[in-house]
Design an enzyme around this catalytic site. Structure first.
Site, PDB file in Angstrom:
ATOM      1  N   TYR A 150     -52.032  12.438  -9.884  1.00 45.66           N
ATOM      2  CA  TYR A 150     -51.146  13.796  -9.459  1.00 45.66           C
ATOM      3  C   TYR A 150     -51.950  14.997  -9.701  1.00 45.66           C
ATOM      4  O   TYR A 150     -51.476  16.123  -9.247  1.00 45.66           O
ATOM      5  CB  TYR A 150     -49.695  13.784  -9.946  1.00 45.66           C
ATOM      6  CG  TYR A 150     -48.731  12.568  -9.098  1.00 45.66           C
ATOM      7  CD1 TYR A 150     -49.376  11.747  -8.251  1.00 45.66           C
ATOM      8  CD2 TYR A 150     -47.528  12.506  -9.780  1.00 45.66           C
ATOM      9  CE1 TYR A 150     -48.481  10.461  -7.814  1.00 45.66           C
ATOM     10  CE2 TYR A 150     -46.676  11.320  -9.055  1.00 45.66           C
ATOM     11  CZ  TYR A 150     -47.373  10.587  -8.202  1.00 45.66           C
ATOM     12  OH  TYR A 150     -46.405   9.607  -7.548  1.00 45.66           O
TER      13      TYR A 150
ATOM     14  N   LYS B  60     -53.781  -1.756 -12.691  1.00 40.35           N
ATOM     15  CA  LYS B  60     -54.283  -2.209 -11.822  1.00 40.35           C
ATOM     16  C   LYS B  60     -55.900  -2.490 -12.013  1.00 40.35           C
ATOM     17  O   LYS B  60     -56.696  -2.085 -11.640  1.00 40.35           O
ATOM     18  CB  LYS B  60     -54.402  -1.551 -10.433  1.00 40.35           C
ATOM     19  CG  LYS B  60     -54.680  -2.191  -9.193  1.00 40.35           C
ATOM     20  CD  LYS B  60     -54.030  -3.170  -8.818  1.00 40.35           C
ATOM     21  CE  LYS B  60     -54.308  -3.812  -7.494  1.00 40.35           C
ATOM     22  NZ  LYS B  60     -53.813  -5.147  -7.354  1.00 40.35           N
TER      23      LYS B  60
ATOM     24  N   ASP C 224     -49.002  -4.735  -8.708  1.00 43.04           N
ATOM     25  CA  ASP C 224     -48.347  -5.584  -7.720  1.00 43.04           C
ATOM     26  C   ASP C 224     -47.440  -6.872  -8.169  1.00 43.04           C
ATOM     27  O   ASP C 224     -46.416  -7.014  -7.612  1.00 43.04           O
ATOM     28  CB  ASP C 224     -49.405  -5.901  -6.716  1.00 43.04           C
ATOM     29  CG  ASP C 224     -50.656  -6.483  -7.394  1.00 43.04           C
ATOM     30  OD1 ASP C 224     -50.826  -6.533  -8.644  1.00 43.04           O
ATOM     31  OD2 ASP C 224     -51.597  -7.096  -6.605  1.00 43.04           O
TER      32      ASP C 224
ATOM     33  N   ASP D 288     -43.873   6.177 -11.169  1.00 43.20           N
ATOM     34  CA  ASP D 288     -42.950   6.943 -10.030  1.00 43.20           C
ATOM     35  C   ASP D 288     -42.450   6.039  -9.013  1.00 43.20           C
ATOM     36  O   ASP D 288     -41.347   5.665  -8.605  1.00 43.20           O
ATOM     37  CB  ASP D 288     -43.945   7.905  -9.107  1.00 43.20           C
ATOM     38  CG  ASP D 288     -42.932   8.808  -8.459  1.00 43.20           C
ATOM     39  OD1 ASP D 288     -41.927   8.794  -8.346  1.00 43.20           O
ATOM     40  OD2 ASP D 288     -43.787   9.612  -7.553  1.00 43.20           O
TER      41      ASP D 288
ATOM     42  N   ASP E  92     -38.505   3.917  -9.019  1.00 47.30           N
ATOM     43  CA  ASP E  92     -37.422   3.926  -7.910  1.00 47.30           C
ATOM     44  C   ASP E  92     -37.044   2.448  -7.258  1.00 47.30           C
ATOM     45  O   ASP E  92     -35.723   2.286  -6.936  1.00 47.30           O
ATOM     46  CB  ASP E  92     -37.875   4.613  -6.624  1.00 47.30           C
ATOM     47  CG  ASP E  92     -37.561   6.177  -6.775  1.00 47.30           C
ATOM     48  OD1 ASP E  92     -37.533   6.803  -7.783  1.00 47.30           O
ATOM     49  OD2 ASP E  92     -37.522   6.873  -5.729  1.00 47.30           O
TER      50      ASP E  92
END
Ligand code: NAD
Length: 369
Positions: A143, A193, A225, A249, A253
């Site tokens: 970000y 990852k 994943d 993030d 959610d």
């Protein structure tokens, strides 16, 4: 002498002021029975700040925040400001305050109470007993990395973002996760990852090294994943999930849906010297101004503030127990109530405030599991 705690109130837009009013109601109840004193100072942020000052984060608001021990925020944004230029959108107020105060870690607890398991998007048998916290790095990663932008090369456009993590950025958030795990079930799952990304390999390396300082905390690593699958398949298996800005993030959610309603979930954003507490939901323009919003996420954010900023654990537990008791009685706001009467925002706040007062007077908030 009464202990005095200074709180900046940034109610924001849409349902923000409605839910923050209920959190203040609960804090005032605590004040009246607990021998503590809260001093509230209100500041503008987001769309309401743009309307009044042309800036989503006026200097006066920054000064109020700097003068406070903790910030309680409602939500920002709404259709009125959707066509503003990026730098004068309400969300900029939130991003700027996080950056200015160095709020590098975001804590998002997700707890599924037995009485609410039926409201989850997932079968009750899978979600019952879920009690996890996502610890998300908030000021680094893709970000913020440079170079970034959309560039033209060889006659076509090319989008570029860059993920950068420096060791100290991983170290400080990892310490927070291990310290939090010590207050809970002593298990950290670090999510990355590392099979593909160098930043993730560094992340895993640093987390493993920091973990050696906490031999009493179990550490394991998951690829993001796989973690996304496990969150649906076995959410009860997690205690503390530690992860980067972007993975956090997305996963938070996903985890919110395990809990059933976005109206239940609080969050805390912490730095070395500042802390901001806010519900995870937005300004809900579709129900704003109608006394319909669920104030629980804002009230539970205030409970996190009592615990992490003021070390008022008994009061924090009293608020959490009050929310649980009220829900157990079947009292729901409209987004949860499937049949029967839905409570208004202010009525729900009244019930939680009254229950909190009762618990504190009896001197026995339920122990956290
Ligand atoms: P939202 O969270 O505001 O609403 C999504 C849905 O959930 C809506 O149907 C809404 O009615 C419902 N909802 C949300 N909070 C609720 C509550 N407390 N009680 C009952 N129902 C609730 O997300 P959105 O619609 O995508 O965004 C609306 C605005 O909020 C946008 O301008 C967005 O940018 C902003 N936003 C702000 C924040 C923040 O301030 N941290 C976070 C997310 C979105």
């Amino acid at each position: 002498m009464q202990a005095l705690y200074r709180i900046a109130l940034l109610a924001g837009d849409g349902i923000g002021p409605e839910v923050i009013a209920e959190a203040v109601k609960v804090l005032k109840t605590i004040e009246s029975v607990n021998g503590v004193s809260f001093r509230f100072q209100a500041g503008l942020i987001g769309g309401s700040a743009i309307d009044a000052t042309a800036s989503p984060l006026p200097a006066e608001t920054v000064a109020i925040c700097n003068n406070a021990q903790a910030i309680l925020l409602g939500a920002v944004g709404g259709p009125k400001w959707d066509s503003n230029r990026p730098e004068t959108r309400p969300e900029q107020g939130l991003l700027q305050i996080r950056k200015r105060l160095g709020l590098y870690v975001n804590l998002r607890p997700v707890k599924v109470l037995d009485s609410l398991a039926g409201y989850s998007a997932i079968k009750p048998a899978y979600v019952k007993g879920t009690d996890l916290v996502i610890v998300r790095e908030l000021l680094g990663g893709i970000y913020f990395g440079n170079p970034r932008g959309i560039f033209a090369k060889n006659g076509e456009r090319m989008g570029v973002n860059t993920e950068i993590y420096r060791e100290h950025e991983v170290e400080r958030v990892a310490h927070r996760a291990f310290q939090l795990a010590r207050m809970r079930r002593r298990k950290v799952t670090s999510v990355d990852k590392a099979n593909v990304l160098e930043t993730s390999r560094l992340w895993r390396d640093v987390v493993t090294r920091i973990g050696r300082n906490y031999p009493d905390v179990e550490l394991n690593h998951l690829y993001v994943d796989n973690c996304a699958m496990q969150l649906i398949d076995c959410p009860t298996g997690f205690d503390v999930i530690l992860t980067s800005n972007m993975f956090g993030d997305i996963l938070s959610d996903e985890a919110a849906m395990v809990a059933g309603s976005i109206g239940f979930l609080p969050s805390a954003s912490l730095g070395e010297h500042a802390a901001l507490y806010e519900p995870i939901h937005g300004s809900a323009p579709d129900i704003a101004g109608r006394n319909k919003a669920n104030p629980m996420a804002a009230i539970l954010s205030a409970a996190m503030m009592l615990r992490y900023s003021f070390r008022l654990e008994t009061a924090a537990r009293a608020v959490e127990t009050a929310v649980e008791k009220v829900l157990k009685r079947g009292a729901h706001t409209s987004e949860v109530a499937r049949s029967g009467r839905a409570l208004s925002t202010s009525r729900m706040g009244d019930l939680i405030a009254a229950e909190t007062g009762k618990i504190l007077k009896s001197g026995s908030p339920r122990k956290r599991k």
